[in-house]
Design a protein around this motif. Structure first.
Motif, mmCIF file in Angstrom:
data_model
loop_
_atom_site.group_PDB
_atom_site.id
_atom_site.type_symbol
_atom_site.label_atom_id
_atom_site.label_comp_id
_atom_site.label_asym_id
_atom_site.label_seq_id
_atom_site.Cartn_x
_atom_site.Cartn_y
_atom_site.Cartn_z
ATOM 1 N N ASN A 128 0.831 -1.205 0.000
ATOM 2 C CA ASN A 128 0.000 0.000 0.000
ATOM 3 C C ASN A 128 0.869 1.260 0.000
ATOM 4 O OD1 ASN A 128 -1.781 2.123 0.589
ATOM 5 N ND2 ASN A 128 -3.030 0.877 1.946
ATOM 6 N N THR A 136 -4.417 10.403 -4.808
ATOM 7 C CA THR A 136 -4.346 8.950 -4.715
ATOM 8 C C THR A 136 -5.626 8.395 -4.101
ATOM 9 O OG1 THR A 136 -3.118 7.069 -3.786
ATOM 10 C CG2 THR A 136 -3.153 9.082 -2.494
ATOM 11 N N THR A 176 -7.028 4.521 -2.764
ATOM 12 C CA THR A 176 -6.664 3.132 -2.524
ATOM 13 C C THR A 176 -7.910 2.349 -2.141
ATOM 14 O OG1 THR A 176 -6.222 3.345 -0.152
ATOM 15 C CG2 THR A 176 -4.445 3.953 -1.639
ATOM 16 N N THR A 202 -8.722 -1.233 -0.453
ATOM 17 C CA THR A 202 -8.060 -2.316 0.281
ATOM 18 C C THR A 202 -9.014 -3.388 0.789
ATOM 19 O OG1 THR A 202 -8.188 -0.963 2.283
ATOM 20 C CG2 THR A 202 -6.162 -0.828 0.995
ATOM 21 N N GLN A 259 -5.775 -5.886 -4.096
ATOM 22 C CA GLN A 259 -5.683 -4.478 -3.734
ATOM 23 C C GLN A 259 -5.578 -3.649 -5.008
ATOM 24 O OE1 GLN A 259 -2.350 -4.679 -0.727
ATOM 25 N NE2 GLN A 259 -3.746 -3.389 0.411
ATOM 26 N N TYR A 304 -4.853 0.525 -6.325
ATOM 27 C CA TYR A 304 -4.494 1.911 -6.008
ATOM 28 C C TYR A 304 -4.408 2.701 -7.310
ATOM 29 C CZ TYR A 304 -2.465 -1.145 -2.460
ATOM 30 O OH TYR A 304 -2.264 -2.150 -1.569
#
Length: 278
Positions: free
Chosen positions: A50, A161, A163, A165, A171, A173
């Motif tokens: 991450n 950004t 993300t 998760t 995952q 991003y």
């Protein structure tokens, strides 16, 4: 030169494979009991991958470029990136990451020297169960020691950004960075472009992960683009620190005619990263 590059890649591959052999027993134990923080290997891997995880980091990456458009010779970009985490900034009371990125480059004609230095700062504005949203800024300083090794213009711009998760072993991003030249526009013309980086990874319980994180570029003035594609296979393990080693071949899937900002046709990245949790 080519034989030396092959030998270098072989040595790196052996270094990357060795953790599989020497830490398999530890990985099997982690699958059942988790690590000391109560995290499974999948959770550990996802934390390390991450890009918005608050952790001190030192990242080394060598990008060997075997084929450059309309140019003979092997090039390389060696990247050194340090990441400084802050749980709460003095001026803006938000979690944030400060990144300092420097390059040692070699052009296809053999010229070697420093590349440009980039600074960026991301603020974690929102953190939810599904993931996080962050925003910040980039600054590229023209420190290249030769014209072939970087841009002669000072550039700055916003960055964002997102993300995701909460996707099981997956995952995702998205990083969107903008660069606008603010110096020497009369001499070189204005330079306005964006870099969009889609990161998609799958992690296994033994610390192995695979995915992609290409850097797609678009010129705001001409609409021309460069769309490389890559595939990363890596391994994450934990001792006194957390470690991440990977190999990543990359090819140019599409490039607009006369787009000169990214002339790489294909190459190979080799990376190693250290993580120190806050």
């Amino acid at each position: 030169m080519y034989i030396a590059i092959k030998t270098y890649i072989t040595c790196i591959l052996l270094i990357m494979v060795s953790p599989f052999m020497f830490s398999q027993e530890d990985n099997n134990e982690q699958e059942v009991t988790g690590n000391q923080d109560g995290k499974t290997s999948v959770e550990l891997s996802q934390q390390v991958i991450n890009p918005t995880t608050l952790a001190w980091q030192l990242q080394l990456e060598e990008f060997v470029i075997f084929d450059t458009e309309n140019t003979d010779g092997i090039a390389q970009n060696f990247r050194l990136r340090g990441i400084i985490p802050l749980e709460k900034g003095a001026l803006i009371p938000l979690p944030q990451l400060i990144r300092v990125i420097a390059f040692l480059n070699t052009a296809p004609n053999g010229v070697t020297g420093l590349g440009d230095i980039t600074l960026n700062q991301f603020f974690i504005i929102m953190k939810e169960q599904w993931g996080q949203f962050g925003a910040g800024w980039n600054l590229t300083v023209p420190t290249a020691t030769a014209p072939e090794l970087g841009s002669p213009q000072l550039q700055i711009g916003p960055a964002f950004t997102v993300t995701f998760t909460d996707l099981g072993n997956w995952q995702m991003y998205w990083i969107w960075e903008n660069f606008f030249s603010i110096s020497k526009n009369d001499e070189f013309g204005s330079n306005n472009f964006a870099v969009l980086q889609p990161n998609i990874f799958y992690t296994w319980p033994n610390g192995v992960y695979a995915g992609m994180e290409p850097e797609w570029q678009i010129d705001y003035q001409t609409g021309k683009v460069a769309i490389p594609m890559n595939f990363r296979i890596g391994y994450i393990w934990s001792g006194k620190l957390k470690y991440n080693a990977y190999i990543e071949p990359e090819i140019m899937a599409y490039r607009s005619d006369d787009y000169a900002r990214n002339l790489t046709n294909w190459g190979m990245r080799l990376g190693f990263r250290w993580y120190i949790p806050m």
